[in-house]
Design an enzyme around this catalytic site. Sequence first.
Site, PDB file in Angstrom:
ATOM      1  N   MET A   1      12.832  24.975   0.475  1.00 11.57           N
ATOM      2  CA  MET A   1      11.924  24.074  -0.232  1.00 11.57           C
ATOM      3  C   MET A   1      12.694  22.993  -0.989  1.00 11.57           C
ATOM      4  SD  MET A   1       9.078  24.934  -3.121  1.00 11.57           S
ATOM      5  CE  MET A   1       8.249  26.181  -2.181  1.00 11.57           C
TER       6      MET A   1
ATOM      7  N   ARG B   1     -10.667   0.950  14.534  1.00  8.73           N
ATOM      8  CA  ARG B   1     -10.492   1.692  13.296  1.00  8.73           C
ATOM      9  C   ARG B   1     -11.572   1.201  12.331  1.00  8.73           C
ATOM     10  NH1 ARG B   1      -4.654   1.728  10.296  1.00  8.73           N
ATOM     11  NH2 ARG B   1      -5.242  -0.430   9.863  1.00  8.73           N
TER      12      ARG B   1
ATOM     13  N   TYR C   1      17.268  31.546   4.873  1.00  8.48           N
ATOM     14  CA  TYR C   1      16.091  32.378   5.144  1.00  8.48           C
ATOM     15  C   TYR C   1      16.011  32.766   6.611  1.00  8.48           C
ATOM     16  CZ  TYR C   1      13.983  31.339   0.607  1.00  8.48           C
ATOM     17  OH  TYR C   1      13.727  31.260  -0.725  1.00  8.48           O
TER      18      TYR C   1
ATOM     19  N   LYS D   1       0.836  -1.212   0.000  1.00  7.36           N
ATOM     20  CA  LYS D   1       0.000   0.000   0.000  1.00  7.36           C
ATOM     21  C   LYS D   1       0.866   1.255   0.000  1.00  7.36           C
ATOM     22  CE  LYS D   1      -0.074  -0.377   4.957  1.00  7.36           C
ATOM     23  NZ  LYS D   1      -0.781  -0.869   6.126  1.00  7.36           N
TER      24      LYS D   1
END
Length: 824
Positions: A768, A591, A719, A492
């Site tokens: 980023m 769940r 930054y 998965k």
Amino acid sequence: MPLYTIHQIAKWTGATAQLKLPDEEISDLITDSRKIRNSDRAMFIALEGHNHDGHTFIKGLIEKGVRNFLLRYVPEGLEKTEANFLLVPDVLASLQSMATAIRTASEAQIIAVTGSNGKTIIKEWLFHLLNSQARTYRSPKSYNSQLGVPLSVWPLSPMAQLGIFEAGISEPGEMERLEKILKPDIGIFSNIGSAHDANFASRKEKVLEKSKLFKDCKKVIYCSDHTELCEGIDQLPDASKWLSWSESDTNADLYIKGIHKSPDGSRIEGRYQGLDLEIEIPFSDAASCENAIHCWLCCLELKVDNTVLKQAFLELPSIAMRLEMKSSKWGSIFISDVYNSDPESLTIAFDFLHQQAPGRKKVLIISDLLQSGLENEVLYTQVAKMIASHGIDTIHAIGKDISAQPELFEGLNITFYPGTDDFVDKLDSLDLTDTAILLKGARHYRFEKIAAKLEVKSHETTLNIHLNNMVENLNEFRKRIGKEVKVMAMVKAFSYGSGSFEIASLLEYHKVDYLAVAYTDEGVELRKAGIQLPIMVLNPEPASFADVVEYQLEPEIYGLDMLYAFDQALGDMGADANYPIHIKLETGMHRLGFEESDLDELIEHLKGSSNIRVVSAFSHLAASDEMSKEDFTRGQIETYRSMSDRLAEELDYPFLRHILNSDGILHYPDAQFDMVRLGIGLYGITSNLEARRKLKVVSELKATVSQVKYLKPGDKVGYGLSFTADRDMKIATITIGYADGFRRSLSNGRGRVWIAGKLHRVIGRVCMDMCMVDVSDSDVRQGDEVEIFGEHISVYELATDLDTIPYEVMTGISQRVKRKYIFE
Ligand SMILES: *Cc1c(COP(=O)(O)O)cnc(C)c1O
């Protein structure tokens, strides 16, 4: 290729022979029934192992035309078959006896290499250095085990003058058997490291055990700067045959006076028998220098002239003993093997192609194969045969030699090109949509140019997935589960971030029983890629029921509403009766799943419906990784047992039961029921420390150094100017940022990466696409590789830095990070 009569083989193996075809001759030994491509002159070796019995494949192989078998018993019903059965009490031992006989008949001088690292490279380099001096055979790839060594001796021809082999062991007692087979004349002991430590009482014991390979050697080469190695060797009786090299001991047989590194390579100066000698090699890393010096001393002892050696060392090939698979343009995949260009390595690459891309059309791009030592006609006849037997659809052949032999390739869909550039010019006009492409070129042909055109351009950051290690992990888990227990592999979430069909094909090839995905789309993608295993969908949304049925996926049903809806959908679609479903039971995780109070209604509906059939009923453990919650877990298992018993009593057909995930398998072996669901354990990740030591690292996240900068006190970084240098510093900017999954919370010293042999801290804020690390105290250069996690930094450590768990780290690596599948 070798060719021996069946009588000869019967004699060597000491078999009781039942020969219906007494004139058969054998040239190929097959141990993996999936790898049979050509049944003529093949003999299948029916090996037995944990969870594996070669005898079960014999019937299928007979149908494919295989006629010769080395085996322990003839499977029922096959007694009358037109085939040759060589019956022996222990198949592996007989194979080893046969290898011993072939070795004994050979007059070749045998060099055997053992040690923890570098065996394959030393073997390949020695071949490069010695092949021009003598007819040399070397064992294929890294065949060095109890099975690999006898298989690698099989092709040793009586004509060979030199044979080079590897031997590796994982536990005490194994080396004596390899020694009997190889009977080496010259040995090389590369070094000793941590591999398989767990199986030996101490490092010294491991050294002594490995040294058994050299029992009757006349000379053994080693580096006396490795203290652990020396401590072992010092205890051995015949000190005089051990020949050392050293950077510190001037009395060593080869004293290394200096190693001078430059960006292009290293110049190594040494003193040997009173003479000052030197070589240059095109590598500058420490491991390559060490491997080269082992080879150097070995060649000097074989009396090869140093001027000849000097030239050959300059041209040492880079031995990346691995195949890499990446995605390509046009929805294709491509596998590149631009390092090896001998016919043996072609077989390995073909097998990989079949393993990873069973359903695709196969395209081979191949150059002239250099340095095979064979006549061109013999060589390309062999290559053409291999191509034909492996079902390659299209071939592009590049180079003068291969193009000169078109008649050998008759009947194949082949196009010839004089040079690589001629092919590159045509590349855009070829239709390569949805194919699997194998690139196989000698270095000289610069197939990187083709790779660069095929590759999807993304940035330098790569997740490397070591497929062999995943298979080893699968086998490690198999050792811990019952023979009859099935394995469902959880693929998965893009196989925990690592890939979809790439991982699923591997697992299908290695015979797991079931796959499971989270959503229907993931299952559809696997079916489109040709995966045939049954696939369970954990969370099939009602809107996707039509796809579920169309693609033969099996839904997890976790509630009454869903049961009715799916049954209804089956009716509406006019699907066949008895559609397979999986019932999820709620046992404490809260769940998804049927509650105990739903059971009556569930059973009533199941009994009344002919549309559906339960293939399994299962539950999921909430805390299988935490032994402090063992009581709770045992409670879950008992609740599951009683709920599934109830279902079993009421349904008039059998179904599979399963509750264990990876850590469950390790901690609750008595709750395996009929199947286990293996997920993150395949990646070598578990909370269980004993198992963790045995499992291999599968994924490595790698970035690159884009630039190196020097700071003065007071300079700021990144930054928000969150970092100010208080001294002269050196920093490196690396190609990974939060958009890749290297989260911003790793800013300002939280995160660490591995470059040039050391850990380095992140400084300033993670951006980023990039971040900066402090490399003040290291020799870090632009272009250096950066490990984010892998061999040196584990996923656990990164998870700890991030305050999370390995599952989130792995699934959080963004899709723009290139995935590279490596097969070694
Ligand atoms: C993910 C999952 C697993 C596998 O768990 P691991 O801890 O990765 O082994 C097993 N069963 C179910 C229902 C799951 O969702």
